[in-house]
Every structure is written in C-alpha cells, then in structure tokens.
Design a protein around this motif. Structure first.
Motif, mmCIF file in Angstrom:
data_model
loop_
_atom_site.group_PDB
_atom_site.id
_atom_site.type_symbol
_atom_site.label_atom_id
_atom_site.label_comp_id
_atom_site.label_asym_id
_atom_site.label_seq_id
_atom_site.Cartn_x
_atom_site.Cartn_y
_atom_site.Cartn_z
ATOM 1 N N LEU A 39 4.061 -5.897 -7.819
ATOM 2 C CA LEU A 39 3.518 -4.729 -6.856
ATOM 3 C C LEU A 39 3.468 -5.085 -5.489
ATOM 4 O O LEU A 39 3.033 -4.230 -4.877
ATOM 5 C CB LEU A 39 2.049 -4.855 -8.028
ATOM 6 C CG LEU A 39 1.825 -3.218 -7.449
ATOM 7 C CD1 LEU A 39 2.146 -1.622 -8.300
ATOM 8 C CD2 LEU A 39 0.006 -3.200 -8.185
ATOM 9 N N GLU A 40 3.070 -6.315 -5.362
ATOM 10 C CA GLU A 40 3.121 -7.354 -3.519
ATOM 11 C C GLU A 40 4.255 -6.764 -3.193
ATOM 12 O O GLU A 40 3.786 -6.730 -2.145
ATOM 13 C CB GLU A 40 2.678 -8.949 -3.994
ATOM 14 C CG GLU A 40 2.463 -9.067 -2.717
ATOM 15 C CD GLU A 40 2.625 -11.049 -2.889
ATOM 16 O OE1 GLU A 40 2.019 -11.416 -4.037
ATOM 17 O OE2 GLU A 40 3.748 -11.435 -2.022
ATOM 18 N N ASP A 41 5.523 -7.289 -3.364
ATOM 19 C CA ASP A 41 6.314 -6.210 -2.354
ATOM 20 C C ASP A 41 6.430 -4.939 -1.908
ATOM 21 O O ASP A 41 6.708 -4.309 -0.749
ATOM 22 C CB ASP A 41 7.696 -6.318 -3.371
ATOM 23 C CG ASP A 41 8.145 -7.844 -3.607
ATOM 24 O OD1 ASP A 41 7.742 -8.915 -3.154
ATOM 25 O OD2 ASP A 41 8.520 -7.910 -4.091
ATOM 26 N N GLN A 42 6.077 -3.882 -2.841
ATOM 27 C CA GLN A 42 5.711 -2.971 -2.771
ATOM 28 C C GLN A 42 4.327 -2.230 -1.933
ATOM 29 O O GLN A 42 4.156 -2.044 -0.542
ATOM 30 C CB GLN A 42 4.584 -1.784 -3.970
ATOM 31 C CG GLN A 42 6.276 -1.202 -4.604
ATOM 32 C CD GLN A 42 6.211 -0.042 -5.582
ATOM 33 O OE1 GLN A 42 5.202 0.334 -6.393
ATOM 34 N NE2 GLN A 42 7.546 0.324 -6.528
ATOM 35 N N ALA A 43 3.028 -3.540 -1.714
ATOM 36 C CA ALA A 43 1.979 -3.423 -0.904
ATOM 37 C C ALA A 43 2.981 -3.503 0.284
ATOM 38 O O ALA A 43 1.684 -3.671 1.696
ATOM 39 C CB ALA A 43 1.272 -3.833 -1.153
ATOM 40 N N ALA A 51 -3.804 -6.398 7.954
ATOM 41 C CA ALA A 51 -4.380 -6.302 6.115
ATOM 42 C C ALA A 51 -3.770 -7.282 5.364
ATOM 43 O O ALA A 51 -4.588 -8.419 4.297
ATOM 44 C CB ALA A 51 -4.540 -4.974 5.531
ATOM 45 N N LEU A 52 -2.211 -7.096 5.898
ATOM 46 C CA LEU A 52 -1.423 -7.696 5.310
ATOM 47 C C LEU A 52 -2.718 -9.605 5.083
ATOM 48 O O LEU A 52 -1.815 -10.402 3.839
ATOM 49 C CB LEU A 52 -0.393 -7.832 5.368
ATOM 50 C CG LEU A 52 1.095 -7.763 4.619
ATOM 51 C CD1 LEU A 52 1.899 -6.965 4.622
ATOM 52 C CD2 LEU A 52 1.292 -9.550 4.672
ATOM 53 N N GLY A 53 -2.164 -9.851 6.111
ATOM 54 C CA GLY A 53 -2.746 -11.026 6.534
ATOM 55 C C GLY A 53 -3.923 -11.547 5.980
ATOM 56 O O GLY A 53 -4.243 -13.161 5.264
ATOM 57 N N TYR A 54 -4.860 -10.413 5.184
ATOM 58 C CA TYR A 54 -6.027 -11.476 4.819
ATOM 59 C C TYR A 54 -5.802 -10.714 3.483
ATOM 60 O O TYR A 54 -6.229 -11.444 3.337
ATOM 61 C CB TYR A 54 -6.429 -10.016 5.367
ATOM 62 C CG TYR A 54 -8.215 -10.471 4.783
ATOM 63 C CD1 TYR A 54 -8.679 -11.870 5.892
ATOM 64 C CD2 TYR A 54 -9.062 -9.874 3.831
ATOM 65 C CE1 TYR A 54 -10.642 -11.986 4.963
ATOM 66 C CE2 TYR A 54 -10.066 -10.438 2.801
ATOM 67 C CZ TYR A 54 -10.904 -11.450 4.145
ATOM 68 O OH TYR A 54 -12.140 -11.826 3.644
ATOM 69 N N VAL A 55 -5.037 -9.852 2.857
ATOM 70 C CA VAL A 55 -5.059 -10.011 1.526
ATOM 71 C C VAL A 55 -4.156 -11.066 0.578
ATOM 72 O O VAL A 55 -4.597 -11.536 -0.357
ATOM 73 C CB VAL A 55 -4.473 -8.714 1.162
ATOM 74 C CG1 VAL A 55 -4.841 -8.496 -0.171
ATOM 75 C CG2 VAL A 55 -6.055 -7.445 1.467
ATOM 76 N N LEU A 345 -9.046 -9.808 -13.070
ATOM 77 C CA LEU A 345 -7.844 -9.239 -11.829
ATOM 78 C C LEU A 345 -7.936 -9.012 -10.413
ATOM 79 O O LEU A 345 -9.012 -8.183 -10.261
ATOM 80 C CB LEU A 345 -7.253 -8.038 -12.746
ATOM 81 C CG LEU A 345 -5.801 -8.417 -12.458
ATOM 82 C CD1 LEU A 345 -5.169 -8.918 -12.515
ATOM 83 C CD2 LEU A 345 -5.687 -6.328 -12.529
ATOM 84 N N GLY A 346 -7.169 -10.680 -9.587
ATOM 85 C CA GLY A 346 -7.295 -9.991 -8.094
ATOM 86 C C GLY A 346 -7.035 -9.244 -7.454
ATOM 87 O O GLY A 346 -6.674 -7.386 -7.578
ATOM 88 N N ARG A 347 -5.991 -9.963 -6.650
ATOM 89 C CA ARG A 347 -4.948 -8.911 -5.420
ATOM 90 C C ARG A 347 -4.020 -7.540 -6.649
ATOM 91 O O ARG A 347 -4.133 -7.192 -5.790
ATOM 92 C CB ARG A 347 -4.332 -9.932 -5.308
ATOM 93 C CG ARG A 347 -4.587 -11.098 -4.100
ATOM 94 C CD ARG A 347 -3.132 -12.139 -3.411
ATOM 95 N NE ARG A 347 -2.946 -13.136 -2.795
ATOM 96 C CZ ARG A 347 -3.992 -14.297 -2.942
ATOM 97 N NH1 ARG A 347 -4.452 -14.538 -3.852
ATOM 98 N NH2 ARG A 347 -4.408 -14.814 -1.868
ATOM 99 N N TYR A 351 -3.750 -4.536 -4.239
ATOM 100 C CA TYR A 351 -2.125 -3.624 -4.148
ATOM 101 C C TYR A 351 -2.209 -2.100 -4.649
ATOM 102 O O TYR A 351 -1.625 -1.577 -3.750
ATOM 103 C CB TYR A 351 -1.244 -4.683 -4.682
ATOM 104 C CG TYR A 351 -1.102 -6.427 -4.050
ATOM 105 C CD1 TYR A 351 -1.312 -6.089 -2.973
ATOM 106 C CD2 TYR A 351 -0.779 -7.232 -5.401
ATOM 107 C CE1 TYR A 351 -1.542 -7.193 -2.930
ATOM 108 C CE2 TYR A 351 -0.218 -7.985 -4.700
ATOM 109 C CZ TYR A 351 -0.784 -8.323 -3.415
ATOM 110 O OH TYR A 351 -1.092 -9.753 -2.911
ATOM 111 N N GLY A 352 -2.652 -1.987 -5.400
ATOM 112 C CA GLY A 352 -2.208 -1.034 -6.409
ATOM 113 C C GLY A 352 -3.321 0.291 -5.394
ATOM 114 O O GLY A 352 -2.812 1.068 -5.452
ATOM 115 N N LEU A 353 -4.680 -0.891 -4.268
ATOM 116 C CA LEU A 353 -5.585 0.179 -3.264
ATOM 117 C C LEU A 353 -4.624 0.759 -2.598
ATOM 118 O O LEU A 353 -4.882 1.785 -2.139
ATOM 119 C CB LEU A 353 -6.827 -0.580 -3.520
ATOM 120 C CG LEU A 353 -8.047 0.206 -2.605
ATOM 121 C CD1 LEU A 353 -8.697 1.365 -3.278
ATOM 122 C CD2 LEU A 353 -8.575 -1.695 -3.003
ATOM 123 N N ALA A 354 -4.338 -0.174 -1.925
ATOM 124 C CA ALA A 354 -3.431 0.169 -0.914
ATOM 125 C C ALA A 354 -2.383 1.021 -0.531
ATOM 126 O O ALA A 354 -2.080 2.075 0.128
ATOM 127 C CB ALA A 354 -2.672 -1.562 -0.616
#
Ligand code: FNR
Length: 399
Positions: A39-43, A51-55, A345-347, A351-354
């Motif tokens: 999912l990270e790749d999609q996000a 935002a990407l740099g922070y998350v 559950l973290g990141r 990713y789903g939220l984004a």
C-alpha cells in the motif's frame, strides 16, 4: 453523524468472499490494493512531497525501520491441521476495553497531512468497526472533535507530556471528559529524532500550527499567550515549541500521572527488559513495545526482537502491547505469538487515509482483520486462544 453498526466479531474473513463475489458478479474490484505491505507504493503516488517526507521515512538512515520489517521475516508460522476453524471469534478485552480483535489504531499526529479530514476520517472508520482509536497529542483535530466523530466507540489518549504541568492537567481532564479510557504516555520522543526527509525540506508542520489542535483549543495553553492565536499565530507555534521537547521527565514523575488519571496507564516506546520492569514496578498497567516505527533512534533494536524477552519478564504483571512494522495479518499473528496482547497498526492506516479518506482506512482495517482471521484459521490457531511461541519457528533459510 450517524454511526455504522460495529461489525459483529468473528466474521472478518467474510470480507474475502465479499471481494470475490463483487469481482465475479458485479465486475467490481477493490480500488486499493489488498496487499497491505504494498500500500505504501500506492500512497507515495498521492502524498504531497512534504506529507510524504513526514509520513513514510524514518530517522537517519532508516535502519531501524528496515530492522523492524526484517525481524518479522525471521519468524515463520507453523500451520497445524484438523483443529477446527469454524468457530472463530477474535474479540478480546484489553485494559478494560472490549475490541473485536487484538488490534488498535496507533497514535499518529498531523493526519491532515495525509487527508483534509485527517483524524476525523480515521476515527470514523475505526469506530464503525469497533477498533479502538488512539488519539495523539499532536493531532490536527482536538479531543472534543474526535470524540464527536467517534461517538460511543472505544478510544484511548496518547500523551506527549508538555513541560507546562497546567497544560498537562488540562489535557488529562479534557481527555477524560471526552471519553478516552486509557492513557498512553509516549516516552521515546523527548525530542524529535533526526529526520533527514523533513530536515532537507526545513519542514515541521507544528510550526505552521498544523498538528497542535489540542493546544490551540486548550484554555491553559491559550491563557499563556499575549495575543489570540488569529492575531499572532507564530507566537502560538513558538509557545508550543517550548512545551514539546520535554527532556526533564524521569520515572519519578509517573506518580503525578497516577494521581491525575484514574484509568489504566500504558508506557509507549519500551524496548528494554529493564524499562519494562521499571514500568511494572512503578505501578503502570502496560507497555507498548515500540521504537516509534524507526522514527526516533536510527540503528535501534527491532521492536519485534525486543518483544519476547519483555513479554517473558513482565507479561504476567502488566499488559504487553506491540507496534512498529506491522503490515499484515501474518505479522499480527507473529507479534501475538511472541507475547503481545494486541498490536497497534501504524503507517498502513495513514496510507489508506491518504488514498481514500475514511473509506481508505476502512479498507485497511478490514483487510488486516480479514487476513488475521484467515491466517489464524489456516494455521490451526483459531479458537485455541492466543497463538504461542510454539506456533512459530525461526526461519532456517535466511530469506
Ligand atoms: C507516528 N507515531 C506516533 N506515536 C506517538 O506516540 N504519537 C504520535 O503523535 C505519533 N505520530 C506519528 C506520526 C506518523 C506520521 C507516524 C508514521 C507515526 C508512531 C506510531 O504510533 C507507531 O509507533 C509507528 O507508526 C509504528 O511503526 P509503523 O508500523 O508505522 O512502521
């Protein structure tokens, strides 16, 4: 806002059948991948650069995050057969909080970086499933807003202990009044870690008054400002900056929290047996074995590697929870088998939220719950209590 009915326990695996039926008979496929590890790749494709740099990235070279993931791969689930998997119920009660499965949403600040609705979308999705949501002190929405969005669903509060005790007390009072039942004190962030992705952009959202909603709505905080926030937003941000790095905390401060919080207290960011023992000795109710997803100490021990010894040392005295690197149902099974009562559950939630706001968080939680349910069933560990060390074997092939 109307609340959806929480999902009844034990049928999370049905999510899988629903996806197949949609695909075969309605020509509908999931908008987001069901491979939560991917999912990270999609996000990455939708997150704005700041935002990407922070998350996404972690502290320093990212070694701790890599270690977190590698640690999961060193354990393998040993499937057992013919043990019955029809009667599946993952529900449990942790620190007095009933939950449909041993899963919570980890405290994560500044969620408006991922989506304009931020924490409100997350808490709505979690509440609809009955999954407890942990509210960060550094959230972009206040206690009260989150409580309204979450309705009667379970919620915990994560405290970053501000240097100003009046503000600290006010936070505790507001959290209690807003229905947060368990206090999670995060210890691993007396100051932010060295985060090159943010440093290279000179980006810290709090200094733009993003992610400090709890402060900007707090009477004790506002009373210390010379001017209203609207008139001098920069001064409000700088005042926050004097409160957040709290280098002075020690074990001797914990009785203050006990005095002012009558529910369970959990210490988050514990990676050593010694600290876990100190937590129990100081009357704490639990620990979250966590290295903050590798965002604080570069080169730290993988959280999963720290878990078994901590569970052995204090698991019979206090509640041991876990986060850092959980991406799949199988990861969750491994953490439970190594001694965690529940995982945070973290990141993947962000990713789903984004990617799709509340629906995206709903997707992530449903997929995780379904995969957890199916993995337990497939490996013969459904309906046999928590998986144990015997449910796992160390990987032999090094892959
Ligand atoms: C966090 N985390 C965190 N923890 C906490 O106690 N308070 C907080 O405000 C935050 N904020 C935060 C923001 C973002 C963007 C991330 C990714 C994480 C840490 C979080 O609770 C949890 O420990 C980690 O996310 C677990 O690591 P993984 O599974 O996300 O890699």
């Amino acid at each position: 806002m109307t609340q959806e009915q929480p999902q009844s326990p034990g049928n999370f695996g049905d999510h899988q059948l629903g996806i197949y039926l949609n695909g075969m008979f309605a020509d509908l496929t999931p908008e987001l991948t069901t491979d939560l590890a991917a999912l990270e790749d999609q996000a990455r494709a939708v997150l704005a650069p700041e935002a990407l740099g922070y998350v996404v990235p972690s502290a320093g070279s990212g070694a701790t995050h890599r270690a977190n993931r590698a640690a999961f791969d060193r354990w393998r689930i040993v499937p057992r057969m013919l043990r019955g998997s029809a009667d599946r119920d993952l529900s449990c009660t942790v620190l007095g909080t009933p939950m449909p499965a041993p899963l919570l949403v980890a405290p994560m600040g500044v969620q408006t970086l991922a989506h304009p609705e931020g924490e409100l979308a997350t808490v709505r999705a979690a509440a609809a499933l009955g999954v407890p949501y942990v509210h960060s002190t550094q959230a972009s929405h206040s206690f009260e807003q989150v409580a309204e969005a979450g309705g009667g669903a379970p919620r915990w509060y994560q405290l970053y202990w501000p240097t100003d005790r009046e503000v600290c007390l006010s936070f505790l009072e507001r959290a209690k009044a807003s229905g947060f039942s368990v206090l999670v004190l995060t210890l691993d962030t007396p100051v932010l870690g060295w985060r090159p992705a943010d440093l290279d952009r000179g980006f810290l959202p709090f200094l733009r008054n993003v992610g400090i909603a709890n402060y900007l709505t707090d009477p004790a905080f506002l009373a210390k400002l010379a001017k209203p926030v609207e008139e001098d937003p920069g001064a409000a941000a700088l005042h926050w900056a004097q409160m957040f790095p709290n280098h002075g905390l020690s074990w001797g401060d914990l009785p203050f929290l006990r005095e002012h919080w009558d529910g369970p207290i959990v210490l988050k960011g514990i990676c050593s047996v010694e600290d876990a023992r100190l937590a129990a000795d100081h009357g704490m109710d639990g620990v979250v074995v966590s290295n903050h997803g590798g965002r604080q100490v570069d080169g730290a021990i993988a959280a999963l590697d720290a878990l078994p010894a901590i569970a052995d040392a204090v698991g019979d005295r206090i509640t041991v929870l876990f986060d850092s690197g959980v991406r799949t149902g199988a990861d969750t099974v491994k953490a439970l088998a190594l001694g965690a009562r529940a995982v945070l559950l973290g990141r993947p939630v962000l990713y789903g939220l984004a990617l799709a706001g509340q629906q995206g968080v709903d997707h992530v939680l449903r997929c995780l719950l379904a995969e957890l349910d199916l993995t337990l069933a497939l490996s013969g560990h459904a309906g046999h209590g928590r998986p144990t060390r015997e449910s796992l074997a160390a990987a032999q092939d090094g892959s």
